[in-house]
Design a protein around this motif. Structure first.
Motif, PDB file in Angstrom:
ATOM      1  N   THR A   1     -12.729 -74.754  -2.163  1.00  0.00           N
ATOM      2  CA  THR A   1     -12.121 -73.433  -2.306  1.00  0.00           C
ATOM      3  C   THR A   1     -10.730 -73.479  -1.699  1.00  0.00           C
ATOM      4  O   THR A   1     -10.524 -74.059  -0.636  1.00  0.00           O
ATOM      5  CB  THR A   1     -12.970 -72.370  -1.603  1.00  0.00           C
ATOM      6  OG1 THR A   1     -14.246 -72.288  -2.250  1.00  0.00           O
ATOM      7  CG2 THR A   1     -12.303 -71.010  -1.645  1.00  0.00           C
ATOM      8  N   VAL A   2      -9.769 -72.865  -2.388  1.00  0.00           N
ATOM      9  CA  VAL A   2      -8.386 -72.822  -1.921  1.00  0.00           C
ATOM     10  C   VAL A   2      -7.980 -71.362  -1.758  1.00  0.00           C
ATOM     11  O   VAL A   2      -8.249 -70.538  -2.640  1.00  0.00           O
ATOM     12  CB  VAL A   2      -7.437 -73.537  -2.909  1.00  0.00           C
ATOM     13  CG1 VAL A   2      -5.987 -73.309  -2.516  1.00  0.00           C
ATOM     14  CG2 VAL A   2      -7.744 -75.024  -2.964  1.00  0.00           C
ATOM     15  N   ARG A   3      -7.358 -71.051  -0.642  1.00  0.00           N
ATOM     16  CA  ARG A   3      -6.889 -69.684  -0.389  1.00  0.00           C
ATOM     17  C   ARG A   3      -5.405 -69.586  -0.724  1.00  0.00           C
ATOM     18  O   ARG A   3      -4.598 -70.395  -0.250  1.00  0.00           O
ATOM     19  CB  ARG A   3      -7.122 -69.304   1.066  1.00  0.00           C
ATOM     20  CG  ARG A   3      -6.662 -67.882   1.419  1.00  0.00           C
ATOM     21  CD  ARG A   3      -7.160 -67.464   2.785  1.00  0.00           C
ATOM     22  NE  ARG A   3      -8.626 -67.328   2.757  1.00  0.00           N
ATOM     23  CZ  ARG A   3      -9.353 -66.966   3.799  1.00  0.00           C
ATOM     24  NH1 ARG A   3      -8.763 -66.718   4.972  1.00  0.00           N
ATOM     25  NH2 ARG A   3     -10.662 -66.858   3.689  1.00  0.00           N
ATOM     26  N   ILE A   4      -5.061 -68.610  -1.562  1.00  0.00           N
ATOM     27  CA  ILE A   4      -3.661 -68.394  -1.914  1.00  0.00           C
ATOM     28  C   ILE A   4      -3.252 -66.974  -1.530  1.00  0.00           C
ATOM     29  O   ILE A   4      -4.093 -66.083  -1.368  1.00  0.00           O
ATOM     30  CB  ILE A   4      -3.379 -68.646  -3.401  1.00  0.00           C
ATOM     31  CG1 ILE A   4      -4.040 -67.565  -4.282  1.00  0.00           C
ATOM     32  CG2 ILE A   4      -3.851 -70.040  -3.816  1.00  0.00           C
ATOM     33  CD1 ILE A   4      -3.558 -67.594  -5.728  1.00  0.00           C
ATOM     34  N   ALA A   5      -1.939 -66.778  -1.399  1.00  0.00           N
ATOM     35  CA  ALA A   5      -1.383 -65.461  -1.097  1.00  0.00           C
ATOM     36  C   ALA A   5      -0.267 -65.157  -2.087  1.00  0.00           C
ATOM     37  O   ALA A   5       0.534 -66.039  -2.424  1.00  0.00           O
ATOM     38  CB  ALA A   5      -0.838 -65.414   0.332  1.00  0.00           C
ATOM     39  N   LEU A   6      -0.235 -63.923  -2.569  1.00  0.00           N
ATOM     40  CA  LEU A   6       0.829 -63.442  -3.429  1.00  0.00           C
ATOM     41  C   LEU A   6       1.653 -62.433  -2.643  1.00  0.00           C
ATOM     42  O   LEU A   6       1.105 -61.454  -2.124  1.00  0.00           O
ATOM     43  CB  LEU A   6       0.257 -62.803  -4.693  1.00  0.00           C
ATOM     44  CG  LEU A   6      -0.690 -63.685  -5.524  1.00  0.00           C
ATOM     45  CD1 LEU A   6      -1.181 -62.914  -6.754  1.00  0.00           C
ATOM     46  CD2 LEU A   6      -0.027 -64.988  -5.926  1.00  0.00           C
ATOM     47  N   ALA A   7       2.955 -62.677  -2.545  1.00  0.00           N
ATOM     48  CA  ALA A   7       3.835 -61.851  -1.718  1.00  0.00           C
ATOM     49  C   ALA A   7       4.366 -60.681  -2.536  1.00  0.00           C
ATOM     50  O   ALA A   7       5.429 -60.756  -3.165  1.00  0.00           O
ATOM     51  CB  ALA A   7       4.983 -62.693  -1.163  1.00  0.00           C
ATOM     52  N   ASN A   8       3.628 -59.604  -2.530  1.00  0.00           N
ATOM     53  CA  ASN A   8       3.959 -58.388  -3.281  1.00  0.00           C
ATOM     54  C   ASN A   8       4.901 -57.534  -2.418  1.00  0.00           C
ATOM     55  O   ASN A   8       4.501 -56.538  -1.825  1.00  0.00           O
ATOM     56  CB  ASN A   8       2.669 -57.633  -3.604  1.00  0.00           C
ATOM     57  CG  ASN A   8       2.821 -56.631  -4.713  1.00  0.00           C
ATOM     58  OD1 ASN A   8       2.738 -56.958  -5.876  1.00  0.00           O
ATOM     59  ND2 ASN A   8       3.049 -55.369  -4.337  1.00  0.00           N
ATOM     60  N   LEU A   9       6.150 -57.957  -2.353  1.00  0.00           N
ATOM     61  CA  LEU A   9       7.122 -57.371  -1.431  1.00  0.00           C
ATOM     62  C   LEU A   9       8.105 -56.467  -2.157  1.00  0.00           C
ATOM     63  O   LEU A   9       8.290 -56.577  -3.367  1.00  0.00           O
ATOM     64  CB  LEU A   9       7.897 -58.487  -0.718  1.00  0.00           C
ATOM     65  CG  LEU A   9       7.054 -59.549  -0.011  1.00  0.00           C
ATOM     66  CD1 LEU A   9       7.960 -60.598   0.622  1.00  0.00           C
ATOM     67  CD2 LEU A   9       6.143 -58.921   1.030  1.00  0.00           C
ATOM     68  N   ALA A  10       8.749 -55.591  -1.410  1.00  0.00           N
ATOM     69  CA  ALA A  10       9.782 -54.732  -1.982  1.00  0.00           C
ATOM     70  C   ALA A  10      10.989 -55.567  -2.403  1.00  0.00           C
ATOM     71  O   ALA A  10      11.260 -56.638  -1.835  1.00  0.00           O
ATOM     72  CB  ALA A  10      10.211 -53.680  -0.961  1.00  0.00           C
ATOM     73  N   PHE A  11      11.705 -55.074  -3.393  1.00  0.00           N
ATOM     74  CA  PHE A  11      12.937 -55.751  -3.822  1.00  0.00           C
ATOM     75  C   PHE A  11      13.881 -55.849  -2.625  1.00  0.00           C
ATOM     76  O   PHE A  11      14.120 -54.863  -1.932  1.00  0.00           O
ATOM     77  CB  PHE A  11      13.598 -54.969  -4.947  1.00  0.00           C
ATOM     78  CG  PHE A  11      14.707 -55.711  -5.626  1.00  0.00           C
ATOM     79  CD1 PHE A  11      14.457 -56.467  -6.762  1.00  0.00           C
ATOM     80  CD2 PHE A  11      16.006 -55.659  -5.142  1.00  0.00           C
ATOM     81  CE1 PHE A  11      15.477 -57.158  -7.399  1.00  0.00           C
ATOM     82  CE2 PHE A  11      17.040 -56.347  -5.761  1.00  0.00           C
ATOM     83  CZ  PHE A  11      16.778 -57.103  -6.898  1.00  0.00           C
ATOM     84  N   PRO A  12      14.425 -57.036  -2.352  1.00  0.00           N
ATOM     85  CA  PRO A  12      15.234 -57.201  -1.135  1.00  0.00           C
ATOM     86  C   PRO A  12      16.536 -56.410  -1.184  1.00  0.00           C
ATOM     87  O   PRO A  12      17.189 -56.310  -2.226  1.00  0.00           O
ATOM     88  CB  PRO A  12      15.498 -58.710  -1.107  1.00  0.00           C
ATOM     89  CG  PRO A  12      15.359 -59.161  -2.532  1.00  0.00           C
ATOM     90  CD  PRO A  12      14.295 -58.288  -3.130  1.00  0.00           C
ATOM     91  N   ALA A  13      16.904 -55.880  -0.035  1.00  0.00           N
ATOM     92  CA  ALA A  13      18.125 -55.083   0.062  1.00  0.00           C
ATOM     93  C   ALA A  13      19.379 -55.936  -0.034  1.00  0.00           C
ATOM     94  O   ALA A  13      20.451 -55.435  -0.381  1.00  0.00           O
ATOM     95  CB  ALA A  13      18.131 -54.297   1.378  1.00  0.00           C
ATOM     96  N   SER A  14      19.266 -57.217   0.259  1.00  0.00           N
ATOM     97  CA  SER A  14      20.399 -58.145   0.205  1.00  0.00           C
ATOM     98  C   SER A  14      19.833 -59.550   0.140  1.00  0.00           C
ATOM     99  O   SER A  14      18.653 -59.781   0.443  1.00  0.00           O
ATOM    100  CB  SER A  14      21.282 -58.001   1.449  1.00  0.00           C
ATOM    101  OG  SER A  14      20.585 -58.462   2.599  1.00  0.00           O
ATOM    102  N   PRO A  15      20.664 -60.533  -0.232  1.00  0.00           N
ATOM    103  CA  PRO A  15      20.173 -61.918  -0.215  1.00  0.00           C
ATOM    104  C   PRO A  15      19.677 -62.349   1.161  1.00  0.00           C
ATOM    105  O   PRO A  15      18.663 -63.047   1.272  1.00  0.00           O
ATOM    106  CB  PRO A  15      21.402 -62.718  -0.657  1.00  0.00           C
ATOM    107  CG  PRO A  15      22.171 -61.771  -1.528  1.00  0.00           C
ATOM    108  CD  PRO A  15      22.000 -60.432  -0.867  1.00  0.00           C
ATOM    109  N   GLU A  16      20.391 -61.941   2.206  1.00  0.00           N
ATOM    110  CA  GLU A  16      19.966 -62.313   3.551  1.00  0.00           C
ATOM    111  C   GLU A  16      18.626 -61.667   3.898  1.00  0.00           C
ATOM    112  O   GLU A  16      17.766 -62.287   4.540  1.00  0.00           O
ATOM    113  CB  GLU A  16      21.027 -61.895   4.569  1.00  0.00           C
ATOM    114  CG  GLU A  16      22.327 -62.686   4.487  1.00  0.00           C
ATOM    115  CD  GLU A  16      23.191 -62.343   3.284  1.00  0.00           C
ATOM    116  OE1 GLU A  16      23.003 -61.237   2.710  1.00  0.00           O
ATOM    117  OE2 GLU A  16      24.039 -63.167   2.901  1.00  0.00           O
TER     118      GLU A  16
END
Length: 269
Positions: A3-18
């Motif tokens: 079994t392999v555990r994965i994560a999906l990063a359901n994040l807000a659109f970034p405010a800037s590249p940094e």
């Protein structure tokens, strides 16, 4: 099989590249703390998806190189593999791509977007070729947004090349009417979420799709089992990591391997 555990990063659109780099590094640490072996980010999360008019600064190859190395360092520190939706320059031309980073922080390779959406033609060069990557017991491929929705051949090519899991970083912004889907792949929703289930079922492989979190977005992050049923989804518009365990024994790849090749060879490459 394991079994392999994965994560999906359901994040807000970034405010800037940094801000995108900082958010990616934080999510990598959080995913590792949750026991994930791999974390995947949305399309062009670093520096931000620019093709629909978001105020993302012009692409800079030096900045991108520093950003990629910073995120690779975070992956190595956390001991987790990363599939980073980003951009890169190839012979002076900008491409949409996914950078795959090993759990030791090494750069394992790139999967460029081969089938561009028509809205992207003026900004990006299409890539070529379909790669698969192996981290521990998991072999996976990547298809990016439009090519996974509209070109199922791309998914099948990755599975036929050995992928037990196909990752699908995408970007679907909020709709003008701001309507929020209630469940996943409901009849009133667009076809996109139903396509996720189809990509898994027609290849007998795991399929994981990841979007940025936004109120009114028509799609969210989700994982489909190899039989085409839904394992889990992130509530629409809700930020956070979607963390799931995948039983690799279920990814038989049987239907993809039964494809009778035409005289032109495998599709989707």
């Amino acid at each position: 099989m394991p079994t392999v555990r994965i994560a999906l990063a359901n994040l807000a659109f970034p405010a800037s590249p940094e801000a995108a780099v900082a958010a990616a590094r934080a999510a990598i640490s959080e995913a590792a703390d949750a026991g994930a072996h791999l974390v995947c980010f949305p399309e062009c999360f670093v520096p931000g998806y620019r093709a629909l008019g978001a105020p993302v600064p012009p692409a800079d190859p030096v900045w991108l190189d520093h950003a990629h190395r910073s995120i690779a360092g975070a992956a190595g520190d956390a001991g987790i593999a990363v599939a980073l939706g980003t951009e890169r320059f190839v012979d002076g031309a900008l491409r949409i791509t996914v950078l795959v980073i090993g759990p030791d922080g090494s750069l394992l390779g790139w999967q460029d977007k081969v089938q561009l959406d028509p809205s992207e033609d003026h900004l990006y060069e299409a890539g070529a070729g379909r790669e698969v990557f192996t981290v521990g017991d998991l072999t996976f491929g990547v298809v990016i947004c439009h090519e996974g929705w509209r070109y199922p051949e791309t998914v099948r090519a990755a599975v036929r090349a050995g992928a037990q899991l196909v990752l699908h970083p995408h970007f679907s912004p909020a709709e003008p009417d701001g309507s929020q889907p209630g469940g996943y792949a409901e009849p009133a929703n667009s076809f996109h979420e139903a396509a996720v289930l189809c990509r898994a079922a027609e290849n007998t492989a795991w399929f994981a799709t990841v979007n940025c979190a936004a109120d009114g977005a028509p799609t969210t992050s989700a994982i489909a089992r190899p039989d085409g049923t839904l394992l889990a989804f992130q509530p629409h518009g809700e930020q956070g990591l979607l963390v799931c365990d995948l039983d690799l024994a279920q990814a038989t790849r049987a239907l993809a391997l039964r494809l009778r090749e035409s005289s032109q060879g495998d599709p989707g490459k």
